[in-house]
Design a protein around this motif. Sequence first.
Motif, mmCIF file in Angstrom:
data_model
loop_
_atom_site.group_PDB
_atom_site.id
_atom_site.type_symbol
_atom_site.label_atom_id
_atom_site.label_comp_id
_atom_site.label_asym_id
_atom_site.label_seq_id
_atom_site.Cartn_x
_atom_site.Cartn_y
_atom_site.Cartn_z
ATOM 1 N N VAL A 61 58.486 38.349 46.851
ATOM 2 C CA VAL A 61 58.021 38.324 45.464
ATOM 3 C C VAL A 61 56.912 37.293 45.289
ATOM 4 C CG1 VAL A 61 58.712 37.789 43.097
ATOM 5 C CG2 VAL A 61 60.201 39.189 44.538
ATOM 6 N N THR A 62 57.085 36.112 45.893
ATOM 7 C CA THR A 62 56.040 35.082 45.808
ATOM 8 C C THR A 62 54.744 35.555 46.459
ATOM 9 O OG1 THR A 62 57.773 33.399 45.904
ATOM 10 C CG2 THR A 62 55.505 32.685 46.321
ATOM 11 N N LEU A 63 54.886 36.199 47.607
ATOM 12 C CA LEU A 63 53.704 36.725 48.283
ATOM 13 C C LEU A 63 53.019 37.807 47.462
ATOM 14 C CD1 LEU A 63 51.942 36.776 50.832
ATOM 15 C CD2 LEU A 63 53.553 38.410 51.819
ATOM 16 N N ARG A 64 53.810 38.667 46.824
ATOM 17 C CA ARG A 64 53.218 39.714 45.985
ATOM 18 C C ARG A 64 52.470 39.116 44.797
ATOM 19 N NH1 ARG A 64 57.183 43.048 42.335
ATOM 20 N NH2 ARG A 64 57.055 40.985 41.343
ATOM 21 N N ASP A 65 53.060 38.091 44.164
ATOM 22 C CA ASP A 65 52.378 37.455 43.038
ATOM 23 C C ASP A 65 51.080 36.779 43.491
ATOM 24 O OD1 ASP A 65 54.465 38.291 41.468
ATOM 25 O OD2 ASP A 65 55.559 36.390 41.599
ATOM 26 N N GLY A 66 51.138 36.124 44.658
ATOM 27 C CA GLY A 66 49.921 35.490 45.155
ATOM 28 C C GLY A 66 48.834 36.494 45.457
ATOM 29 N N LEU A 67 49.219 37.620 46.060
ATOM 30 C CA LEU A 67 48.226 38.665 46.344
ATOM 31 C C LEU A 67 47.662 39.260 45.063
ATOM 32 C CD1 LEU A 67 49.940 40.529 49.333
ATOM 33 C CD2 LEU A 67 47.943 39.029 49.415
ATOM 34 N N HIS A 68 48.513 39.418 44.046
ATOM 35 C CA HIS A 68 48.038 39.953 42.778
ATOM 36 C C HIS A 68 47.019 39.007 42.131
ATOM 37 C CE1 HIS A 68 48.115 42.285 39.104
ATOM 38 N NE2 HIS A 68 48.379 41.186 38.409
ATOM 39 N N GLU A 69 47.308 37.706 42.155
ATOM 40 C CA GLU A 69 46.348 36.741 41.609
ATOM 41 C C GLU A 69 45.048 36.730 42.401
ATOM 42 O OE1 GLU A 69 48.262 33.006 41.567
ATOM 43 O OE2 GLU A 69 49.720 33.525 39.996
ATOM 44 N N LEU A 70 45.146 36.823 43.726
ATOM 45 C CA LEU A 70 43.932 36.841 44.552
ATOM 46 C C LEU A 70 43.089 38.068 44.257
ATOM 47 C CD1 LEU A 70 42.332 35.540 46.850
ATOM 48 C CD2 LEU A 70 43.744 36.848 48.453
ATOM 49 N N VAL A 71 43.736 39.227 44.118
ATOM 50 C CA VAL A 71 42.987 40.448 43.802
ATOM 51 C C VAL A 71 42.336 40.344 42.436
ATOM 52 C CG1 VAL A 71 43.258 42.912 43.340
ATOM 53 C CG2 VAL A 71 44.349 41.902 45.331
ATOM 54 N N THR A 72 43.037 39.769 41.478
ATOM 55 C CA THR A 72 42.468 39.611 40.138
ATOM 56 C C THR A 72 41.241 38.705 40.161
ATOM 57 O OG1 THR A 72 44.696 39.874 39.218
ATOM 58 C CG2 THR A 72 42.998 38.974 37.772
ATOM 59 N N CYS A 73 41.328 37.595 40.882
ATOM 60 C CA CYS A 73 40.166 36.690 40.999
ATOM 61 C C CYS A 73 38.997 37.369 41.678
ATOM 62 C CB CYS A 73 40.574 35.426 41.758
ATOM 63 S SG CYS A 73 41.807 34.403 40.918
ATOM 64 N N LYS A 74 39.290 38.129 42.729
ATOM 65 C CA LYS A 74 38.213 38.836 43.426
ATOM 66 C C LYS A 74 37.547 39.861 42.514
ATOM 67 C CE LYS A 74 38.465 37.083 47.639
ATOM 68 N NZ LYS A 74 37.323 36.412 48.295
ATOM 69 N N LYS A 75 38.353 40.588 41.739
ATOM 70 C CA LYS A 75 37.794 41.581 40.827
ATOM 71 C C LYS A 75 36.918 40.936 39.764
ATOM 72 C CE LYS A 75 41.226 45.285 41.154
ATOM 73 N NZ LYS A 75 42.244 46.083 40.421
ATOM 74 N N SER A 76 37.383 39.830 39.179
ATOM 75 C CA SER A 76 36.592 39.165 38.143
ATOM 76 C C SER A 76 35.285 38.626 38.717
ATOM 77 C CB SER A 76 37.404 38.022 37.532
ATOM 78 O OG SER A 76 37.757 37.067 38.529
ATOM 79 N N ALA A 77 35.358 38.046 39.929
ATOM 80 C CA ALA A 77 34.121 37.557 40.555
ATOM 81 C C ALA A 77 33.168 38.694 40.850
ATOM 82 C CB ALA A 77 34.471 36.795 41.844
ATOM 83 N N TRP A 78 33.700 39.821 41.271
ATOM 84 C CA TRP A 78 32.846 40.974 41.556
ATOM 85 C C TRP A 78 32.206 41.513 40.279
ATOM 86 C CZ3 TRP A 78 30.391 43.214 45.339
ATOM 87 C CH2 TRP A 78 29.968 44.527 45.207
ATOM 88 N N TYR A 79 32.978 41.586 39.196
ATOM 89 C CA TYR A 79 32.409 42.066 37.929
ATOM 90 C C TYR A 79 31.298 41.133 37.438
ATOM 91 C CZ TYR A 79 36.283 45.355 37.610
ATOM 92 O OH TYR A 79 37.170 46.377 37.854
ATOM 93 N N GLU A 80 31.492 39.819 37.562
ATOM 94 C CA GLU A 80 30.446 38.876 37.163
ATOM 95 C C GLU A 80 29.195 39.051 38.008
ATOM 96 O OE1 GLU A 80 30.276 36.830 34.688
ATOM 97 O OE2 GLU A 80 32.280 37.319 33.927
ATOM 98 N N LYS A 81 29.392 39.278 39.298
ATOM 99 C CA LYS A 81 28.234 39.480 40.168
ATOM 100 C C LYS A 81 27.481 40.751 39.801
ATOM 101 C CE LYS A 81 28.868 38.338 44.394
ATOM 102 N NZ LYS A 81 29.322 38.340 45.822
ATOM 103 N N VAL A 82 28.233 41.809 39.461
ATOM 104 C CA VAL A 82 27.586 43.070 39.073
ATOM 105 C C VAL A 82 26.824 42.894 37.766
ATOM 106 C CG1 VAL A 82 28.038 45.430 38.331
ATOM 107 C CG2 VAL A 82 29.197 44.518 40.343
ATOM 108 N N LYS A 83 27.423 42.169 36.808
ATOM 109 C CA LYS A 83 26.742 41.955 35.533
ATOM 110 C C LYS A 83 25.469 41.128 35.710
ATOM 111 C CE LYS A 83 30.847 42.285 32.598
ATOM 112 N NZ LYS A 83 31.750 41.561 31.669
#
Length: 416
Positions: free
Chosen positions: A272-294
């Motif tokens: 469960v801890t690993l899943r939460d960490g992966l979810h947070e990492l994916v969210t950060c990556k997505k937000s950084a990617w959206y900012e780069k695209v904008k």
Amino acid sequence: MWRGRAGALPAAIGALCRALSPGSRPAPETFRLAKFDRPEASLQIWRLLYSLLKHIHDGGWTEPNTIGTQIRFVKSVLWYHGYGRPEFYQLPSDGSQGSRELLLAFSWLLNRISLLERLLTVNRVKIGDEASVCTCEDNNSNSWKNRTKIALKPCLKREVDVRYLQWLTGRLRFQWRSLHVDHEEQCKLLHKLLQLLESETSRLQAFLEWKRLEPVYWHWMETVLDTLDKDANTFKSEDVCKEKNTLPNTNLCCHSASNIIGEIDKLTKDLVTLRDGLHELVTCKKSAWYEKVKSRERTLPDETEFCAAVRTITEAVKLKLSDLKYHCAHKKNGMHGLYRLVFKDKHSAGKTGFLSSVSKEPITNVVNATEVISELKMEEATLKRELKQLQEECRHKLDEIAEGLVGVICIPPMKR
């Protein structure tokens, strides 16, 4: 009938031992000792199970430092395959008891996962019948052929050079030495391959003999189960002291079960801890990617500027393409130096002109004046188009500069 099977039992167990891997073959006497639950056979069967399962799951056998690590590995693999006898998992981690339980587990693996067949597949000798194929052209070989042709051309016209013969002799000696070394290496590998094939052939013969005598082994295992039931009934019919001694065993079973449940809970929390960490990492990556695209969208030009740039590039490409087509269609050898201009075709001039009457030798440094004039005109048109394009670019740059100046009037120069 059982006497005949009993006589074939040593042959069946011997064939089973020979069909196993060479590094993990037990003595046939070990199976007889395990039937009567003798403690001296426990360590041998633990090591046997460890080496076989290690070969199947990890592709090799690296013996750890302690027997406890081997026992934990064997228990985990049997748990993975679905072996559900609780008496097996209650065996001590020092390997001092439980040879009969280990014999039952080994026989279960033989029947459940086709242990011998999987071992033969894993230990199959690689005979080198797989090779990488490449059909690409070798530029080095072509260049070597060209160099060889170039080196042979002077030899055809004059006498053979001694240095060239020495070079060929040295190269031939080098090739012979390389061929000799390759032949010796091939002999060594062939000898090793023959040894491996002999070992595998002996295992296959033992496997065929085992398949022929396999029913004898399973009938003997029925007697092992009968002996186990007799011992269990003997333990149940003992006095009250035996009943008192069963309480620690029950507590031990509950304790081991509680340990397993605790480990499962711990693994669940870790997952469960690993899943939460992966979810947070994916969210950060997505937000950084959206900012780069904008940010990239902000730097892109608008539609009108983009269309204008595309039109300019298209016109430039068409211009270069037309020039390239013309040069490809009228490709000739480059002319440099003094040439004689004539106004008639060279073929007709060679037939009727006065040049053929003066000398019958071919005329050199002579070009057609009309062709030269047409080529110069085409070159002039190309230069004019390039000049016009450069003028347009300069005009656009001046307009951009003028737009940035406030209160300044730009007057173009007067036409002369």
